[in-house]
Scaffold this motif. Structure first.
Motif, PDB file in Angstrom:
ATOM      1  N   VAL A 374       0.836  -1.205   0.000  1.00  0.00           N
ATOM      2  CA  VAL A 374       0.000   0.000   0.000  1.00  0.00           C
ATOM      3  C   VAL A 374       0.869   1.251   0.000  1.00  0.00           C
ATOM      4  CG1 VAL A 374      -1.650   1.348   1.348  1.00  0.00           C
ATOM      5  CG2 VAL A 374      -2.015  -1.107   1.049  1.00  0.00           C
ATOM      6  N   LEU A 375       1.902   1.268   0.838  1.00  0.00           N
ATOM      7  CA  LEU A 375       2.805   2.426   0.871  1.00  0.00           C
ATOM      8  C   LEU A 375       3.529   2.598  -0.457  1.00  0.00           C
ATOM      9  CD1 LEU A 375       4.415   2.171   4.435  1.00  0.00           C
ATOM     10  CD2 LEU A 375       2.662   3.773   3.647  1.00  0.00           C
ATOM     11  N   GLY A 376       3.959   1.487  -1.045  1.00  0.00           N
ATOM     12  CA  GLY A 376       4.658   1.557  -2.316  1.00  0.00           C
ATOM     13  C   GLY A 376       3.804   2.155  -3.415  1.00  0.00           C
ATOM     14  N   LEU A 377       2.568   1.661  -3.560  1.00  0.00           N
ATOM     15  CA  LEU A 377       1.705   2.175  -4.615  1.00  0.00           C
ATOM     16  C   LEU A 377       1.325   3.634  -4.367  1.00  0.00           C
ATOM     17  CD1 LEU A 377       0.176   1.757  -7.206  1.00  0.00           C
ATOM     18  CD2 LEU A 377      -1.748   0.845  -5.890  1.00  0.00           C
ATOM     19  N   THR A 378       1.121   4.007  -3.117  1.00  0.00           N
ATOM     20  CA  THR A 378       0.848   5.414  -2.802  1.00  0.00           C
ATOM     21  C   THR A 378       1.983   6.297  -3.307  1.00  0.00           C
ATOM     22  OG1 THR A 378      -0.400   4.796  -0.813  1.00  0.00           O
ATOM     23  CG2 THR A 378       0.383   7.061  -0.945  1.00  0.00           C
ATOM     24  N   GLY A 379       3.199   5.877  -3.043  1.00  0.00           N
ATOM     25  CA  GLY A 379       4.362   6.634  -3.525  1.00  0.00           C
ATOM     26  C   GLY A 379       4.433   6.691  -5.035  1.00  0.00           C
ATOM     27  N   PHE A 380       4.147   5.553  -5.723  1.00  0.00           N
ATOM     28  CA  PHE A 380       4.184   5.545  -7.189  1.00  0.00           C
ATOM     29  C   PHE A 380       3.203   6.565  -7.765  1.00  0.00           C
ATOM     30  CE2 PHE A 380       5.156   0.680  -7.267  1.00  0.00           C
ATOM     31  CZ  PHE A 380       6.375   0.921  -6.656  1.00  0.00           C
ATOM     32  N   MET A 381       1.995   6.587  -7.187  1.00  0.00           N
ATOM     33  CA  MET A 381       0.953   7.467  -7.723  1.00  0.00           C
ATOM     34  C   MET A 381       1.305   8.938  -7.534  1.00  0.00           C
ATOM     35  SD  MET A 381      -2.624   5.616  -6.704  1.00  0.00           S
ATOM     36  CE  MET A 381      -3.313   4.299  -7.712  1.00  0.00           C
ATOM     37  N   VAL A 382       1.707   9.307  -6.324  1.00  0.00           N
ATOM     38  CA  VAL A 382       2.048  10.700  -6.052  1.00  0.00           C
ATOM     39  C   VAL A 382       3.234  11.131  -6.910  1.00  0.00           C
ATOM     40  CG1 VAL A 382       2.916  12.285  -4.285  1.00  0.00           C
ATOM     41  CG2 VAL A 382       1.083  10.679  -3.728  1.00  0.00           C
ATOM     42  N   LEU A 423      -5.774   4.939  -0.387  1.00  0.00           N
ATOM     43  CA  LEU A 423      -4.805   3.915   0.024  1.00  0.00           C
ATOM     44  C   LEU A 423      -4.283   4.175   1.437  1.00  0.00           C
ATOM     45  CD1 LEU A 423      -2.834   3.523  -3.323  1.00  0.00           C
ATOM     46  CD2 LEU A 423      -4.336   1.825  -2.277  1.00  0.00           C
ATOM     47  N   LEU A 424      -4.007   5.416   1.751  1.00  0.00           N
ATOM     48  CA  LEU A 424      -3.530   5.730   3.098  1.00  0.00           C
ATOM     49  C   LEU A 424      -4.616   5.486   4.138  1.00  0.00           C
ATOM     50  CD1 LEU A 424      -1.420   8.920   2.361  1.00  0.00           C
ATOM     51  CD2 LEU A 424      -0.567   6.712   3.170  1.00  0.00           C
ATOM     52  N   PHE A 425      -5.871   5.730   3.785  1.00  0.00           N
ATOM     53  CA  PHE A 425      -6.978   5.429   4.695  1.00  0.00           C
ATOM     54  C   PHE A 425      -7.008   3.930   5.014  1.00  0.00           C
ATOM     55  CE2 PHE A 425     -11.348   4.207   5.639  1.00  0.00           C
ATOM     56  CZ  PHE A 425     -11.711   5.151   6.597  1.00  0.00           C
ATOM     57  N   THR A 426      -6.879   3.086   3.985  1.00  0.00           N
ATOM     58  CA  THR A 426      -6.866   1.639   4.223  1.00  0.00           C
ATOM     59  C   THR A 426      -5.620   1.221   5.000  1.00  0.00           C
ATOM     60  OG1 THR A 426      -5.735   1.077   2.141  1.00  0.00           O
ATOM     61  CG2 THR A 426      -8.134   1.252   2.076  1.00  0.00           C
ATOM     62  N   LEU A 450      -3.405  14.227   7.278  1.00  0.00           N
ATOM     63  CA  LEU A 450      -2.122  14.680   7.820  1.00  0.00           C
ATOM     64  C   LEU A 450      -0.934  14.014   7.132  1.00  0.00           C
ATOM     65  CD1 LEU A 450      -2.900  14.846  11.659  1.00  0.00           C
ATOM     66  CD2 LEU A 450      -2.606  16.758  10.058  1.00  0.00           C
ATOM     67  N   THR A 451      -1.199  12.972   6.368  1.00  0.00           N
ATOM     68  CA  THR A 451      -0.130  12.293   5.630  1.00  0.00           C
ATOM     69  C   THR A 451      -0.129  12.683   4.157  1.00  0.00           C
ATOM     70  OG1 THR A 451      -0.386  10.390   7.106  1.00  0.00           O
ATOM     71  CG2 THR A 451       0.921  10.064   5.109  1.00  0.00           C
ATOM     72  N   VAL A 452      -1.304  12.665   3.537  1.00  0.00           N
ATOM     73  CA  VAL A 452      -1.345  12.855   2.090  1.00  0.00           C
ATOM     74  C   VAL A 452      -1.006  14.294   1.700  1.00  0.00           C
ATOM     75  CG1 VAL A 452      -3.817  13.435   1.840  1.00  0.00           C
ATOM     76  CG2 VAL A 452      -2.621  12.197   0.017  1.00  0.00           C
ATOM     77  N   VAL A 453      -1.420  15.272   2.490  1.00  0.00           N
ATOM     78  CA  VAL A 453      -1.124  16.665   2.138  1.00  0.00           C
ATOM     79  C   VAL A 453       0.383  16.940   2.174  1.00  0.00           C
ATOM     80  CG1 VAL A 453      -1.448  19.070   2.812  1.00  0.00           C
ATOM     81  CG2 VAL A 453      -3.409  17.504   2.810  1.00  0.00           C
ATOM     82  N   PRO A 454       1.098  16.603   3.257  1.00  0.00           N
ATOM     83  CA  PRO A 454       2.553  16.806   3.228  1.00  0.00           C
ATOM     84  C   PRO A 454       3.248  16.007   2.127  1.00  0.00           C
ATOM     85  CG  PRO A 454       1.797  16.441   5.479  1.00  0.00           C
ATOM     86  CD  PRO A 454       0.647  16.134   4.588  1.00  0.00           C
ATOM     87  N   LEU A 455       2.747  14.801   1.822  1.00  0.00           N
ATOM     88  CA  LEU A 455       3.365  13.994   0.779  1.00  0.00           C
ATOM     89  C   LEU A 455       3.257  14.679  -0.583  1.00  0.00           C
ATOM     90  CD1 LEU A 455       4.735  11.332   0.021  1.00  0.00           C
ATOM     91  CD2 LEU A 455       2.473  10.305  -0.234  1.00  0.00           C
TER      92      LEU A 455
END
Length: 475
Positions: A374-382, A423-426, A450-455
């Motif tokens: 989940v963390l990996g795909l979140t990073g790929f998308m952003v 993804l971060l919610f899950t 608090l995670t997605v905005v700084p990312l």
């Protein structure tokens, strides 16, 4: 040294589908479905694969083809920052962790395939599985599966991976169809179909967060996104291919074979086993083995079934091993064979811990890997949406057809905002479940924001830092 490419579009799609299908759809999918309410899990899984999985696959494809390198080299060359290069390193680490427990299951399957000839597991399936699942013998079978995987990867992209998956994948599909037809004639088939396909809204309402997290993890696991596999495979793709078309085809094939595997497994579990929720990771070996013990021609049927699962396991292990192999070949200019056999030794060490420790195996297979994916795909998308940005759009449009071209802008902004937030919610829901914390959606939403905005801000800042600055003479 010159970098290989796929010989054909079919070769790439079959290799990617083989990676996606693997044990995730035959071993892990029925187990996770059974533990999460059957049809309730299936519905969320299908939605996540189509709505989140396809855009996620496309993000990984864009990164891989744009860079023509492994995940570490891709993020290093395209972004030039330590933060994003660390995401590539995470891919390599995740792939090694995946192989460490996946190869143990591959060893179980190899053993059951061989034992089908004698019916060694027929008399007492549960006792037999308990006695062989961990320990020195399990480690020996694990090494055999790792050696077979290494031989294929060492042969290269065209002569090894592509040639092998072109044979394996059609075989898996044909054998699964035959098994599904046979399973439909068993006495508990109707109950199995009801559990698997009849929607249970009450269960989903009561357990939404836990089912959502499990479904998201399973979707990423079966699609092989989040670990860097699809970045690596796409790095061998020519520029004239339609990435949106390939991503959609892979997701549809993955869904079809996952559903087909359920049509084999659940009728058998309801016909010959105590129930679908019994056995956890061993359900396939206990419940299904019991089915073959009670059937005419059970040894032949058992051999066919476990051959299907073994082929699926190998196609996934091949893709996992290719990630660190491509990293060593691209970044350190090692010979492919040297890199492959060096990694064989490393995974034999890390995987051996899983083969001897049920606790470590369960931690890897049921919890840790899902979170990392989940963390990996979140990073790929952003990264694709904000760091690559216009370059991602350009790569998307290369070879894209008239249907997919108008979707490029909505795709970019969805993978840059909505999908990472989901993804971060899950992720936080899963973490809360793992540590036994009971929480509502409010705290999870706050943690997500608090995670997605700084990312996203970090991603946008890294773009400005890497943008060429005007020279002093231009002032």
């Amino acid at each position: 040294m010159a970098r290989e490419t796929w010989a054909s579009r079919a070769g790439f799609i079959l290799a990617a589908v083989g990676s996606a299908i693997g044990l995730g759809n035959i071993w892990r999918f029925p187990w996770m479905t059974a533990e999460n309410g059957g049809s309730a899990f299936l519905l969320l899984y299908l939605l996540i694969v189509l709505v989140v999985g396809v855009p996620g696959l496309l993000a990984a494809f864009v990164i891989g083809r744009r860079a023509n390198r492994n995940p570490v080299g891709a993020f290093k060359s395209l972004a030039g920052s330590r933060f994003w290069t660390a995401l590539g390193v995470l891919c390599v680490v995740t792939s090694i962790m995946l192989m460490s427990f996946y190869s143990v299951v591959g060893g179980w399957i190899l053993r059951y395939f061989l034992e089908s000839a004698t019916g060694a597991y027929f008399a007492a399936p549960e006792t037999h599985f308990a006695s062989i699942s961990y320990g020195a013998e399990a480690f020996g079978y694990q090494l055999a599966v790792l050696a077979a995987t290494s031989l294929i990867v060492a042969a290269g992209i065209r002569r090894g991976i592509e040639a092998t998956t072109k044979v394996m994948m059609p075989g898996v599909v044909l054998l699964l169809i035959g098994l599904a037809v046979w399973a439909a004639r068993q006495p508990g088939a109707a109950q199995g179909y009801e559990f698997y396909l009849e929607f249970d809204g009450a269960y989903l309402a009561e357990n939404f967060l836990s089912v959502l997290g499990s479904a998201a993890g399973q979707a990423l696991f079966t699609l092989s996104i989040g670990s860097g596999t699809m970045i690596t495979y796409a790095s061998y793709v020519d520029d004239d291919r339609s990435l949106p078309l390939d991503a959609s085809a892979i997701a549809v094939f993955n869904l079809g074979i996952g559903i087909l595997a359920g049509l084999v497994v659940f009728p058998l579990l309801f016909s010959f086993a105590p129930g679908p929720t019994e056995g956890g990771p061993g359900a396939l070996f206990v419940g299904i083995a019991g089915a073959f013990a009670n059937l005419p021609g059970g040894r032949l049927l058992g051999a066919v079934f476990f051959l299907v699962v073994l082929l699926a396991a190998l196609t996934s292990l091949i893709s996992m091993l290719e990630i660190p192999v491509s990293f060593l070949v691209d970044e350190f200019d090692l010979e492919r064979s040297t890199a492959t056999w060096g990694l064989f030794a490393l995974v034999a060490l890390t995987g051996g811990v899983n083969a001897f420790s049920p606790a470590v195996f369960t931690l890897f297979a049921d919890q840790l890997v899902d979170l990392l994916l989940v963390l990996g795909l979140t990073g790929f998308m952003v990264y694709t949406a904000w760091v690559l940005g216009p370059a991602a759009i350009e790569e998307y449009l290369e070879g894209a057809g008239p249907v997919s071209r108008p979707l490029v802008i909505p795709w970019r902004y969805a993978i840059g905002t909505v999908f990472p937030a989901f993804l971060l919610f899950t992720f936080y829901a899963d973490v809360a479940a793992v540590i036994g914390l009971s929480t509502g959606t409010g705290p999870l939403l706050v943690a997500t924001l608090l995670t997605v905005v700084p990312l996203v801000l970090v991603a946008r800042r890294s773009v400005s830092e890497n943008r060429p600055q005007p020279s002093e003479s231009a002032d």
